[in-house]
Motif scaffolding. Structure first.
Motif, PDB file in Angstrom:
ATOM      1  N   UNK A  28      39.436  35.642  50.485  1.00 57.84           N
ATOM      2  CA  UNK A  28      38.612  36.763  50.036  1.00 57.84           C
ATOM      3  C   UNK A  28      39.238  37.443  48.827  1.00 57.84           C
ATOM      4  N   UNK A  29      40.569  37.603  48.862  1.00 58.49           N
ATOM      5  CA  UNK A  29      41.254  38.227  47.738  1.00 58.49           C
ATOM      6  C   UNK A  29      41.121  37.387  46.468  1.00 58.49           C
ATOM      7  N   UNK A  44      36.044  37.197  40.551  1.00 57.70           N
ATOM      8  CA  UNK A  44      34.829  37.938  40.173  1.00 57.70           C
ATOM      9  C   UNK A  44      35.180  39.086  39.235  1.00 57.70           C
ATOM     10  N   UNK A  45      36.229  39.834  39.552  1.00 59.62           N
ATOM     11  CA  UNK A  45      36.638  40.950  38.709  1.00 59.62           C
ATOM     12  C   UNK A  45      37.119  40.471  37.339  1.00 59.62           C
ATOM     13  N   UNK A  84      34.064  39.821  35.308  1.00 63.66           N
ATOM     14  CA  UNK A  84      33.445  41.071  34.865  1.00 63.66           C
ATOM     15  C   UNK A  84      34.205  41.678  33.696  1.00 63.66           C
ATOM     16  N   UNK A  85      35.532  41.631  33.748  1.00 64.39           N
ATOM     17  CA  UNK A  85      36.335  42.226  32.684  1.00 64.39           C
ATOM     18  C   UNK A  85      36.249  41.437  31.387  1.00 64.39           C
ATOM     19  N   UNK A  86      35.991  40.117  31.488  1.00 61.98           N
ATOM     20  CA  UNK A  86      35.897  39.299  30.281  1.00 61.98           C
ATOM     21  C   UNK A  86      34.508  39.312  29.676  1.00 61.98           C
ATOM     22  N   UNK A  87      33.468  39.680  30.427  1.00 65.58           N
ATOM     23  CA  UNK A  87      32.093  39.687  29.915  1.00 65.58           C
ATOM     24  C   UNK A  87      31.879  40.698  28.791  1.00 65.58           C
ATOM     25  N   UNK A  88      32.300  41.961  28.886  1.00 63.88           N
ATOM     26  CA  UNK A  88      32.110  42.911  27.778  1.00 63.88           C
ATOM     27  C   UNK A  88      32.761  42.440  26.486  1.00 63.88           C
TER      28      UNK A  88
END
Length: 265
Positions: free
Chosen positions: A233-234, A240-241, A244-248
């Motif tokens: 899970x970790x 996933x995080x 998200x941080x690389x998308x912007x």
């Protein structure tokens, strides 16, 4: 005499290393290596260390709990066995006969050391509040001394008097004392877990905590299985995080490229 002195120093260093640098710790197979070098019988030492290592598998003092000190049992067992016989089977039997009571006695001594160190903490805290910082720093040296004596004293007694003194001490201590120390040792994990929960982001990951509790308490999944599930899970959450941080950054780069094309036109 030199071997006995080095064995005592090794037992004192184990507990200090466990609380600090963690270079050697008190894993039986690790301390058996050093004890074998001291006693000059590496084969016997490693056989005894491997035997106690198998006994120590899956045993950890999580949350400040007190468990049998199999590292101490290994050191004492190797010393007495090497002094008693050169036959490997007899040496293993002697080491177990002497080491197991010493390891069990280590539970009580560890609890006593932790109780005494709570007084040391209060003494240092009081000195700090009174701005007596030199006294505070001196108080901090008492803690390592107490911990080192919790393993050094039984080792010294075994070196001097042999296994007889251990059996005598275990019989002399009242039952209510050992029972009380055992109860205190069983309470320490609860206190340790409570302290860990205070510094962990429990509210943010309460759902994960509940899932782990269900697996352990209701589905009887072993601790290793729960740990693997938590690691999975970790890892998923981490990936996933990261996305998200690389998308912007990717969006910003694409926007800059489009603006550059407009200026070129």
């Amino acid at each position: 005499m030199l071997q006995g002195l080095l064995i005592i120093l090794l037992s004192m260093w184990m507990v200090l290393d466990q609380q600090g640098l963690v270079l050697l710790t008190w894993f039986p197979i690790m301390v058996a290596l050093v004890a074998g070098l001291i006693m000059g019988d590496m084969h016997t030492a490693m056989v005894i260390g491997g035997t106690f290592q198998l006994m120590a598998l899956g045993v950890a003092n999580i949350g400040g709990s007190s468990v049998p000190n199999w590292g101490l049992a290994t050191v004492v067992g190797i010393y007495v066995a090497c002094r008693t016989t050169h036959d490997i089977e007899q040496a293993k039997a002697v080491a177990l006969a002497v080491g197991v009571p010493v390891g069990m006695l280590g539970i009580q001594l560890d609890v006593v050391a932790k109780l005494l160190n709570s007084w040391v903490n209060h003494r240092a805290e009081k000195a700090a509040q009174e701005h007596k910082f030199e006294k505070m720093f001196r108080s901090f040296w008492i803690g390592p001394v107490i911990f080192s004596l919790s393993t050094g004293l039984p080792t010294a007694l075994c070196v001097i008097f042999g296994s007889t003194i251990v059996k005598v001490l275990l019989k002399a201590v009242p039952v209510w004392v050992t029972n009380g120390l055992s109860i205190a040792g069983n309470m320490l994990p609860v206190v340790g877990i409570a302290l860990l929960l205070q510094v962990m982001p429990v509210k943010k990951y309460m759902s994960m905590l509940m899932i782990g509790y269900v697996f352990a308490a209701y589905l009887n999944v072993p601790m290793l299985g729960v740990s693997i599930i938590g690691a999975a899970i970790a890892y998923y959450y981490f990936t996933v995080e990261m996305k998200k941080s690389s998308t912007p950054a990717a969006v910003a780069t694409a926007t800059d490229d489009e603006e550059g094309d407009d200026w070129d036109e």
